[in-house]
Each structure stands twice: as C-alpha cells, then as structure tokens.
Design a protein around this motif. Structure first.
Motif: not given
Length: 147
Positions: A16-40
C-alpha cells in the motif's frame, strides 16, 4: 499510535501507498491485495464500511496511470477515525468483491457497476441498480454523452 497510523503500517506491508489530503488519509493498494487490505482494516478496528465510490480520471489534468480509482470509505465508530482504501483499475479490469468482508458492500458495488461500468468479480448479484436496463453506457464516466 492512532488506529489510522497502525492500519496504514499494516497496509504498507501489503504494498500500500499512503497519502494524505486535507487531513484525510488514504492507502492505495494493489488490485490483488484489495480483499486482504479491507479485511486487515476491519480486523484493526474499522468496523464500518460507509461508502464505496468510483472516480474517473479520463479528463483530469495531469493524471497519469489507470483511468479509474475505486475508494472504500472505512470508519471506526469506537475511535472516531476514518481511512480510505483505494485501488486503481483500467476499463475492462475487474475488481474483487468485498461482500465477503462486508455484506453491505453489495449495494455500493452495484452502484459503482451501474454508474461507471466497473465489474466486481465474485459479486453475488451484480446488476444495474439505478439506471434503466436499456440504457447504454454509464452516466458517471467522463465520456458519457450528455443531452
């Protein structure tokens, strides 16, 4: 360490690659890691999926990369913290469904499918939600004809 910070650290380990915009944090994950990422993230304490939405970057100035992004808006009620998990996809590239993690994702993924034409592999009931069955195209795409 906040819930967002500890979860971001776990997602970085999944590519995952984190980013922040106006205090909101997002993490862009690879497509094949999506389900594992939301599960985590759910395991870490984000107990609510508030929204799933699509973004079309077709005419976005200076954008390079895949045309679409799908964001999962996660919220921790107990910690009052929010995290966005994002995945980038191109036209014709299917995302895995997260309905196995959050059943409520079904309705939201159907909306993204209807409005953007993005498919969710393994979705239990992927069909149009808002637009008429005979409508050709997807109204939230930047190249959808107006008028």
């Amino acid at each position: 360490m906040s819930l967002v910070e500890s979860t971001v650290d776990k997602l970085k380990a999944k590519g995952g690659k984190p980013a922040e915009f106006k205090g909101m944090v997002s993490v862009t994950v690879p497509l094949n890691e999506l389900v594992d990422a939301v599960t985590e993230a759910k395991k870490q304490g984000f107990e609510m999926l508030s929204d799933v939405f699509g973004i079309d970057y077709l005419s976005y100035p200076g954008h390079q990369g895949k045309r679409f992004s799908v964001a999962y808006n996660l919220y921790s009620i107990s910690q009052n913290e929010r995290l966005f998990i994002r995945v980038n996809v191109d036209d014709g590239e299917a995302l895995p469904t997260v309905t196995g993690v959050w059943r409520g994702a079904s309705f939201m993924e159907r909306e993204v499918y209807d409005m953007f034409g993005l498919e969710f592999a393994g979705h239990p009931d992927l069909r149009k939600l808002i637009t008429p069955e005979d409508l050709d195209g997807h109204p939230h795409r930047k190249d959808f004809p107006l008028g």
